[in-house]
Design a protein around this motif. Structure first.
Motif, PDB file in Angstrom:
ATOM      1  N   PRO A  32     -41.704   8.773 -23.571  1.00  0.00           N
ATOM      2  CA  PRO A  32     -42.572   9.200 -24.673  1.00  0.00           C
ATOM      3  C   PRO A  32     -44.032   8.829 -24.409  1.00  0.00           C
ATOM      4  O   PRO A  32     -44.327   7.803 -23.789  1.00  0.00           O
ATOM      5  CB  PRO A  32     -42.029   8.458 -25.893  1.00  0.00           C
ATOM      6  N   ALA A  33     -44.944   9.653 -24.910  1.00  0.00           N
ATOM      7  CA  ALA A  33     -46.381   9.429 -24.693  1.00  0.00           C
ATOM      8  C   ALA A  33     -46.843   8.130 -25.333  1.00  0.00           C
ATOM      9  O   ALA A  33     -47.771   7.481 -24.827  1.00  0.00           O
ATOM     10  CB  ALA A  33     -47.171  10.609 -25.245  1.00  0.00           C
ATOM     11  N   ALA A  34     -46.230   7.719 -26.449  1.00  0.00           N
ATOM     12  CA  ALA A  34     -46.646   6.497 -27.144  1.00  0.00           C
ATOM     13  C   ALA A  34     -46.411   5.253 -26.299  1.00  0.00           C
ATOM     14  O   ALA A  34     -47.064   4.222 -26.502  1.00  0.00           O
ATOM     15  CB  ALA A  34     -45.902   6.369 -28.466  1.00  0.00           C
ATOM     16  N   LEU A  35     -45.501   5.338 -25.336  1.00  0.00           N
ATOM     17  CA  LEU A  35     -45.214   4.178 -24.490  1.00  0.00           C
ATOM     18  C   LEU A  35     -46.440   3.773 -23.680  1.00  0.00           C
ATOM     19  O   LEU A  35     -46.632   2.594 -23.388  1.00  0.00           O
ATOM     20  CB  LEU A  35     -44.027   4.476 -23.572  1.00  0.00           C
ATOM     21  N   SER A  36     -47.286   4.716 -23.339  1.00  0.00           N
ATOM     22  CA  SER A  36     -48.508   4.416 -22.594  1.00  0.00           C
ATOM     23  C   SER A  36     -49.382   3.446 -23.369  1.00  0.00           C
ATOM     24  O   SER A  36     -49.867   2.447 -22.816  1.00  0.00           O
ATOM     25  CB  SER A  36     -49.274   5.704 -22.307  1.00  0.00           C
ATOM     26  N   GLY A  37     -49.613   3.719 -24.642  1.00  0.00           N
ATOM     27  CA  GLY A  37     -50.425   2.826 -25.475  1.00  0.00           C
ATOM     28  C   GLY A  37     -49.796   1.454 -25.622  1.00  0.00           C
ATOM     29  O   GLY A  37     -50.489   0.433 -25.612  1.00  0.00           O
ATOM     30  N   VAL A  38     -48.477   1.421 -25.750  1.00  0.00           N
ATOM     31  CA  VAL A  38     -47.776   0.139 -25.869  1.00  0.00           C
ATOM     32  C   VAL A  38     -47.945  -0.675 -24.588  1.00  0.00           C
ATOM     33  O   VAL A  38     -48.219  -1.878 -24.637  1.00  0.00           O
ATOM     34  CB  VAL A  38     -46.277   0.363 -26.195  1.00  0.00           C
ATOM     35  N   GLY A  87     -65.573  13.328 -27.354  1.00  0.00           N
ATOM     36  CA  GLY A  87     -64.999  14.511 -27.988  1.00  0.00           C
ATOM     37  C   GLY A  87     -63.484  14.514 -28.037  1.00  0.00           C
ATOM     38  O   GLY A  87     -62.878  15.543 -28.312  1.00  0.00           O
ATOM     39  N   GLN A  88     -62.867  13.383 -27.776  1.00  0.00           N
ATOM     40  CA  GLN A  88     -61.404  13.293 -27.830  1.00  0.00           C
ATOM     41  C   GLN A  88     -60.984  12.841 -29.220  1.00  0.00           C
ATOM     42  O   GLN A  88     -61.673  12.056 -29.869  1.00  0.00           O
ATOM     43  CB  GLN A  88     -60.896  12.301 -26.790  1.00  0.00           C
ATOM     44  N   SER A  89     -59.838  13.332 -29.662  1.00  0.00           N
ATOM     45  CA  SER A  89     -59.348  12.905 -30.973  1.00  0.00           C
ATOM     46  C   SER A  89     -58.564  11.608 -30.808  1.00  0.00           C
ATOM     47  O   SER A  89     -57.828  11.432 -29.844  1.00  0.00           O
ATOM     48  CB  SER A  89     -58.469  13.981 -31.602  1.00  0.00           C
ATOM     49  N   VAL A  90     -58.748  10.719 -31.755  1.00  0.00           N
ATOM     50  CA  VAL A  90     -58.043   9.440 -31.757  1.00  0.00           C
ATOM     51  C   VAL A  90     -57.094   9.458 -32.950  1.00  0.00           C
ATOM     52  O   VAL A  90     -57.512   9.680 -34.081  1.00  0.00           O
ATOM     53  CB  VAL A  90     -59.028   8.258 -31.873  1.00  0.00           C
ATOM     54  N   VAL A  91     -55.813   9.249 -32.681  1.00  0.00           N
ATOM     55  CA  VAL A  91     -54.800   9.275 -33.733  1.00  0.00           C
ATOM     56  C   VAL A  91     -54.230   7.877 -33.856  1.00  0.00           C
ATOM     57  O   VAL A  91     -53.747   7.297 -32.888  1.00  0.00           O
ATOM     58  CB  VAL A  91     -53.678  10.290 -33.390  1.00  0.00           C
ATOM     59  N   LEU A  92     -54.291   7.325 -35.065  1.00  0.00           N
ATOM     60  CA  LEU A  92     -53.766   5.982 -35.324  1.00  0.00           C
ATOM     61  C   LEU A  92     -52.628   6.078 -36.336  1.00  0.00           C
ATOM     62  O   LEU A  92     -52.829   6.525 -37.455  1.00  0.00           O
ATOM     63  CB  LEU A  92     -54.872   5.077 -35.871  1.00  0.00           C
ATOM     64  N   ALA A  93     -51.432   5.650 -35.935  1.00  0.00           N
ATOM     65  CA  ALA A  93     -50.258   5.596 -36.826  1.00  0.00           C
ATOM     66  C   ALA A  93     -50.035   6.909 -37.555  1.00  0.00           C
ATOM     67  O   ALA A  93     -49.986   6.978 -38.768  1.00  0.00           O
ATOM     68  CB  ALA A  93     -50.389   4.439 -37.812  1.00  0.00           C
ATOM     69  N   GLU A  94     -49.874   7.998 -36.791  1.00  0.00           N
ATOM     70  CA  GLU A  94     -49.802   9.313 -37.394  1.00  0.00           C
ATOM     71  C   GLU A  94     -48.471   9.649 -38.036  1.00  0.00           C
ATOM     72  O   GLU A  94     -48.409  10.430 -38.949  1.00  0.00           O
ATOM     73  CB  GLU A  94     -50.175  10.381 -36.360  1.00  0.00           C
ATOM     74  N   SER A  95     -47.396   9.067 -37.560  1.00  0.00           N
ATOM     75  CA  SER A  95     -46.085   9.463 -38.083  1.00  0.00           C
ATOM     76  C   SER A  95     -45.766   8.705 -39.372  1.00  0.00           C
ATOM     77  O   SER A  95     -46.226   7.587 -39.583  1.00  0.00           O
ATOM     78  CB  SER A  95     -45.001   9.192 -37.041  1.00  0.00           C
ATOM     79  N   PRO A  96     -44.968   9.327 -40.237  1.00  0.00           N
ATOM     80  CA  PRO A  96     -44.569   8.642 -41.475  1.00  0.00           C
ATOM     81  C   PRO A  96     -43.834   7.328 -41.198  1.00  0.00           C
ATOM     82  O   PRO A  96     -44.003   6.356 -41.930  1.00  0.00           O
ATOM     83  CB  PRO A  96     -43.649   9.652 -42.169  1.00  0.00           C
ATOM     84  N   ALA A  97     -43.041   7.289 -40.124  1.00  0.00           N
ATOM     85  CA  ALA A  97     -42.326   6.048 -39.787  1.00  0.00           C
ATOM     86  C   ALA A  97     -43.312   4.941 -39.436  1.00  0.00           C
ATOM     87  O   ALA A  97     -43.158   3.794 -39.876  1.00  0.00           O
ATOM     88  CB  ALA A  97     -41.368   6.293 -38.626  1.00  0.00           C
ATOM     89  N   LEU A 112     -38.238   0.871 -31.780  1.00  0.00           N
ATOM     90  CA  LEU A 112     -37.327   2.007 -31.908  1.00  0.00           C
ATOM     91  C   LEU A 112     -38.063   3.262 -32.361  1.00  0.00           C
ATOM     92  O   LEU A 112     -37.775   4.363 -31.887  1.00  0.00           O
ATOM     93  CB  LEU A 112     -36.211   1.680 -32.901  1.00  0.00           C
ATOM     94  N   ALA A 113     -39.038   3.101 -33.248  1.00  0.00           N
ATOM     95  CA  ALA A 113     -39.806   4.252 -33.731  1.00  0.00           C
ATOM     96  C   ALA A 113     -40.632   4.889 -32.615  1.00  0.00           C
ATOM     97  O   ALA A 113     -40.855   6.100 -32.607  1.00  0.00           O
ATOM     98  CB  ALA A 113     -40.713   3.841 -34.896  1.00  0.00           C
ATOM     99  N   VAL A 114     -41.094   4.078 -31.655  1.00  0.00           N
ATOM    100  CA  VAL A 114     -41.872   4.611 -30.547  1.00  0.00           C
ATOM    101  C   VAL A 114     -41.007   5.538 -29.702  1.00  0.00           C
ATOM    102  O   VAL A 114     -41.457   6.583 -29.225  1.00  0.00           O
ATOM    103  CB  VAL A 114     -42.443   3.466 -29.674  1.00  0.00           C
ATOM    104  N   PHE A 115     -39.746   5.176 -29.522  1.00  0.00           N
ATOM    105  CA  PHE A 115     -38.861   5.952 -28.655  1.00  0.00           C
ATOM    106  C   PHE A 115     -38.085   7.038 -29.399  1.00  0.00           C
ATOM    107  O   PHE A 115     -37.384   7.832 -28.771  1.00  0.00           O
ATOM    108  CB  PHE A 115     -37.885   5.035 -27.933  1.00  0.00           C
ATOM    109  N   ALA A 116     -38.175   7.071 -30.729  1.00  0.00           N
ATOM    110  CA  ALA A 116     -37.446   8.087 -31.499  1.00  0.00           C
ATOM    111  C   ALA A 116     -38.080   9.454 -31.249  1.00  0.00           C
ATOM    112  O   ALA A 116     -39.300   9.575 -31.162  1.00  0.00           O
ATOM    113  CB  ALA A 116     -37.497   7.739 -32.993  1.00  0.00           C
TER     114      ALA A 116
END
Length: 157
Positions: free
Chosen positions: A44-50, A103-113, A151-155
């Motif tokens: 998952p892409a979120a793993l990079s930030g982690v 010019g890049q978008s920064v998304v912080l905690a975007e998912s409801p989980a 778990l939410a990162v890998f869901a």
């Protein structure tokens, strides 16, 4: 006050910028390598930030674990709060400014989980630090919330 401490403040800001810029540049290059490697693995892409966060906070984390192991509660609290202040006070604003400038978008905690876990974490922290004493149960609860975040990162999204 500014007249008296102006040169010192300017020197400290200069040292801060001189030490932060190389870290940002190296992190940017590292993030590209990590993104490429994780993309090839199908992670998952979120793993990079982690992973970047783990690398950045590794020295502070090791120091905190050593202090906790030695029973130095005040030092653990100071290190944890210092990490929070540096993240919220320096890292997040720097990331947002860099995102605006490039010019890049920064998304912080975007998912409801993630938003729900953030709310739980804030409430848990409030109850932990407002009590007269911090117990092992508080720590275990924080670890459970952290595991749920993992778990939410890998869901799947």
């Amino acid at each position: 006050m500014l007249r008296e401490h102006g040169p010192e403040i300017a020197a400290r800001v200069g040292v801060l910028l001189a030490t932060v810029v190389p870290i940002v540049v190296v992190s940017h290059d590292m993030a590209g390598l990590i993104d490429d490697g994780l993309g090839r693995l199908g992670a998952p892409a979120a793993l990079s930030g982690v992973l970047i966060a783990l690398i950045v906070f590794l020295p502070e984390g090791i120091t905190t674990i050593r202090a906790a192991w030695a029973g130095e509660t005040q030092r653990v609290s100071n290190l944890a709060h210092g990490a929070l202040v540096s993240c919220v006070g320096l890292t997040l604003p720097a990331v947002l400014v860099i995102g605006l400038l490039t010019g890049q978008s920064v998304v912080l905690a975007e998912s409801p989980a993630n938003l729900a876990l953030l709310a739980v974490c804030l409430l848990l922290s409030l109850t932990t630090f407002s009590g007269p004493r911090v117990t092992a149960l508080h720590g275990a609860t924080h670890l459970v919330v952290f595991a749920l975040y993992g778990l939410a990162v890998f869901a799947p999204a």
